[in-house]
Design an enzyme around this catalytic site. Structure first.
Site, PDB file in Angstrom:
ATOM      1  N   HIS A  49      22.991  -3.300  -2.194  1.00  9.99           N
ATOM      2  CA  HIS A  49      21.646  -4.129  -2.572  1.00  9.99           C
ATOM      3  C   HIS A  49      21.857  -5.321  -2.366  1.00  9.99           C
ATOM      4  O   HIS A  49      22.252  -5.863  -2.154  1.00  9.99           O
ATOM      5  CB  HIS A  49      21.826  -3.432  -3.890  1.00  9.99           C
ATOM      6  CG  HIS A  49      22.184  -2.379  -4.240  1.00  9.99           C
ATOM      7  ND1 HIS A  49      22.318  -1.924  -6.128  1.00  9.99           N
ATOM      8  CD2 HIS A  49      21.739  -1.000  -3.629  1.00  9.99           C
ATOM      9  CE1 HIS A  49      22.026  -0.744  -5.904  1.00  9.99           C
ATOM     10  NE2 HIS A  49      21.362  -0.221  -4.887  1.00  9.99           N
ATOM     11  N   GLU A  64      21.110  -8.001  -4.390  1.00 15.80           N
ATOM     12  CA  GLU A  64      21.624  -8.683  -5.171  1.00 15.80           C
ATOM     13  C   GLU A  64      23.409  -8.960  -4.809  1.00 15.80           C
ATOM     14  O   GLU A  64      23.336 -10.241  -4.624  1.00 15.80           O
ATOM     15  CB  GLU A  64      21.776  -8.526  -6.717  1.00 15.80           C
ATOM     16  CG  GLU A  64      20.579  -7.933  -7.190  1.00 15.80           C
ATOM     17  CD  GLU A  64      20.166  -7.292  -7.078  1.00 15.80           C
ATOM     18  OE1 GLU A  64      19.728  -6.249  -8.082  1.00 15.80           O
ATOM     19  OE2 GLU A  64      20.406  -5.942  -6.277  1.00 15.80           O
ATOM     20  N   CYS A  95      20.966  -2.882 -10.921  1.00 15.29           N
ATOM     21  CA  CYS A  95      22.069  -2.225 -11.194  1.00 15.29           C
ATOM     22  C   CYS A  95      22.338  -2.174 -12.598  1.00 15.29           C
ATOM     23  O   CYS A  95      23.539  -2.879 -12.573  1.00 15.29           O
ATOM     24  CB  CYS A  95      22.004  -1.207 -10.615  1.00 15.29           C
ATOM     25  SG  CYS A  95      23.196  -1.850  -9.540  1.00 15.29           S
ATOM     26  N   CYS A 140      25.452  -3.663 -10.080  1.00 16.46           N
ATOM     27  CA  CYS A 140      24.636  -5.649  -9.230  1.00 16.46           C
ATOM     28  C   CYS A 140      24.922  -5.996 -10.616  1.00 16.46           C
ATOM     29  O   CYS A 140      25.073  -7.634 -10.420  1.00 16.46           O
ATOM     30  CB  CYS A 140      23.821  -5.755  -8.679  1.00 16.46           C
ATOM     31  SG  CYS A 140      22.980  -4.844  -7.344  1.00 16.46           S
ATOM     32  N   ALA A 185      -9.149   6.507   9.775  1.00 12.38           N
ATOM     33  CA  ALA A 185      -9.371   6.070  10.870  1.00 12.38           C
ATOM     34  C   ALA A 185     -11.677   6.504  11.377  1.00 12.38           C
ATOM     35  O   ALA A 185     -11.280   7.906  11.035  1.00 12.38           O
ATOM     36  CB  ALA A 185      -8.872   5.889  11.959  1.00 12.38           C
ATOM     37  N   ASP A 193      -4.712  16.946  18.087  1.00 14.55           N
ATOM     38  CA  ASP A 193      -4.615  15.698  18.949  1.00 14.55           C
ATOM     39  C   ASP A 193      -3.302  15.731  19.524  1.00 14.55           C
ATOM     40  O   ASP A 193      -2.713  14.916  19.932  1.00 14.55           O
ATOM     41  CB  ASP A 193      -4.363  14.314  17.547  1.00 14.55           C
ATOM     42  CG  ASP A 193      -6.351  14.196  16.886  1.00 14.55           C
ATOM     43  OD1 ASP A 193      -6.942  14.379  17.627  1.00 14.55           O
ATOM     44  OD2 ASP A 193      -5.707  13.949  15.869  1.00 14.55           O
ATOM     45  N   ARG A 237       5.491   3.352  18.084  1.00 14.31           N
ATOM     46  CA  ARG A 237       5.496   2.942  19.626  1.00 14.31           C
ATOM     47  C   ARG A 237       5.321   1.511  19.324  1.00 14.31           C
ATOM     48  O   ARG A 237       4.417   0.665  20.475  1.00 14.31           O
ATOM     49  CB  ARG A 237       4.586   3.575  20.489  1.00 14.31           C
ATOM     50  CG  ARG A 237       5.337   5.450  20.025  1.00 14.31           C
ATOM     51  CD  ARG A 237       4.061   6.146  20.928  1.00 14.31           C
ATOM     52  NE  ARG A 237       3.016   6.163  20.804  1.00 14.31           N
ATOM     53  CZ  ARG A 237       2.312   7.163  20.076  1.00 14.31           C
ATOM     54  NH1 ARG A 237       2.796   7.073  18.671  1.00 14.31           N
ATOM     55  NH2 ARG A 237       0.803   6.700  19.040  1.00 14.31           N
ATOM     56  N   GLY A 285      -6.307  15.025   7.758  1.00 13.80           N
ATOM     57  CA  GLY A 285      -8.023  14.796   8.318  1.00 13.80           C
ATOM     58  C   GLY A 285      -7.969  14.855   6.940  1.00 13.80           C
ATOM     59  O   GLY A 285      -7.391  14.913   5.380  1.00 13.80           O
ATOM     60  N   PRO A 286      -9.731  15.188   6.996  1.00 13.39           N
ATOM     61  CA  PRO A 286     -10.454  15.083   5.099  1.00 13.39           C
ATOM     62  C   PRO A 286     -10.086  16.461   4.009  1.00 13.39           C
ATOM     63  O   PRO A 286      -9.847  16.134   3.124  1.00 13.39           O
ATOM     64  CB  PRO A 286     -11.369  16.126   5.645  1.00 13.39           C
ATOM     65  CG  PRO A 286     -12.097  14.996   7.453  1.00 13.39           C
ATOM     66  CD  PRO A 286     -10.491  15.063   8.071  1.00 13.39           C
TER      67      PRO A 286
END
Length: 374
Positions: free
Chosen positions: A59, A61, A84, A93, A163, A210, A217, A307-308
């Protein structure tokens, strides 16, 4: 014990802790990404900083405390999420903070996890450590939202990525590659966005049209590529899709119906894809079942690039927390608002960011309640 009020120094140190937490987004699941700073309020010196490590351990901390060493004694720790208080794979922690001799803890928000839920702060107070809560709370709630909704709603945070061209339209691929409507810099920005998520989701139409890879990348971040999730009730997908062929390099989870073709499941699974049966309602994969399956596998942050039909499905179930919209050219804010309503509906979101990226424009929308930190 009298607790002093927030200072300008407190706000500055918490701002650094919040930036540290942002660094780990997409890399710490199933744990939240937390930032921690240890500082000397007297001299103004930052002694150590920490971020939740990849995979969730160690963690933030404990990493900051280890870096600070003996200099932690008498200093102040700034943490974006309540430390925690329970034993898991590592000790609490809160106990580490007490043992380090820190005199003060400034914490942005409490942890909604029922194993913590205020107990971490109580443990600090009981040890005589001064605790101040609420500094940077609104921003911390958003950074930690994936963890919060995983605990409280049994789902990950969901960001819809759109997009569109300058007219607000979508371009469909011809089955071998996407048709790009935005420029190279926007596409690079989209890959950087991907690394902030534990998983990325598309539907079968996106895979057919697609044949995407859905990875990061860019130099230095390929290993931050999220788990790739595909939804397909009928498995009308090419077994030779790039996703399935690279499943042993970057994980792919195919979510489908228990009634879908067993031979086709086996053929896809042979390439390393994990096939997961989820519930079906009205001949459609049931999104609450999908959310539960993702949470059960430790997913806290989900990027939806489908998509939609996929976008509207998440919107109609009130699962969408954020929209990131890329549009070609320089459309107006009204054009962007109209495009969001056209493809997703009216979700009551407000634009919190607008940015020019190369030849394109990006908007980020969030629900008003989330933006205000409630």
């Amino acid at each position: 014990m009298t607790v002093k009020r927030q200072t300008t120094f407190d706000a500055e140190m918490m701002a650094i802790a919040l930036r540290m937490a942002e660094r780990g987004l997409g890399a710490t699941a199933p744990n939240p990404s937390v930032g921690a700073v240890i500082a000397d309020e007297t001299t103004g010196e930052i002694i150590a900083r920490g971020t939740t490590a990849r995979g969730g351990r160690p963690h933030a901390e404990t990493q900051a405390i280890a870096l600070a060493g003996d200099r932690a004694r008498g200093a102040t720790i700034y943490v974006t999420l309540e430390p925690c208080s329970h034993y898991g794979r590592t000790p609490p922690c809160a106990d580490a903070i007490v043992a380090a001799g820190l005199k003060r803890a400034v914490v942005a928000i409490e942890d909604p996890d029922p194993r913590v839920g205020g107990r971490g702060l109580d443990r600090l107070r009981n040890a005589g450590i001064e605790v101040l809560r609420g500094v940077g709370a609104a921003e911390a709630r958003w950074i930690t939202r994936g963890h919060i909704v995983r605990v409280t709603e049994r789902r990950p945070l969901v960001t819809l990525k759109l997009a569109l061209d300058e007219k607000g339209d979508i371009a469909r691929g011809a089955g071998s590659a996407p048709v790009w409507v935005t420029g190279e810099r926007s596409r690079a920005h989209g890959m950087i966005l991907r690394k902030e998520f534990d998983a990325i989701l598309v539907g079968s139409a996106t895979v057919r049209d697609d044949d995407p890879e859905l990875t990061c990348r860019l130099p230095g971040i390929f290993d931050r590529s999220p788990v790739r999730v595909v939804l397909s009730r009928s498995l009308d997908l090419p077994v030779s899709a790039k996703l399935f062929k690279s499943a042993r390099t970057v994980p792919v989870w195919l979510m489908t119906s228990a009634a879908s073709d067993a031979d086709r499941k086996r053929a896809i699974a042979e390439g390393g894809t994990e096939v997961i049966d989820v519930g079906v309602v009205a001949n459609t994969l049931w999104l609450p079942s999908i959310m539960e399956a993702l949470v059960a596998r430790g997913i806290t942050r989900l990027l939806v690039e489908g998509g939609p039909a996929i976008w509207r499905g998440f919107a109609e179930q009130s699962f969408a927390d954020e929209i990131v919209l890329y549009m070609a050219g320089t459309p107006s804010d009204r054009d962007a608002d109209n495009a969001v309503r056209r493809w997703v509906g009216n979700l009551g979101m407000t634009a919190v960011e607008r940015r020019t990226i190369g030849t394109d424009t990006m908007w980020r929308y969030r629900r008003v309640a989330d933006r205000e930190g409630r």
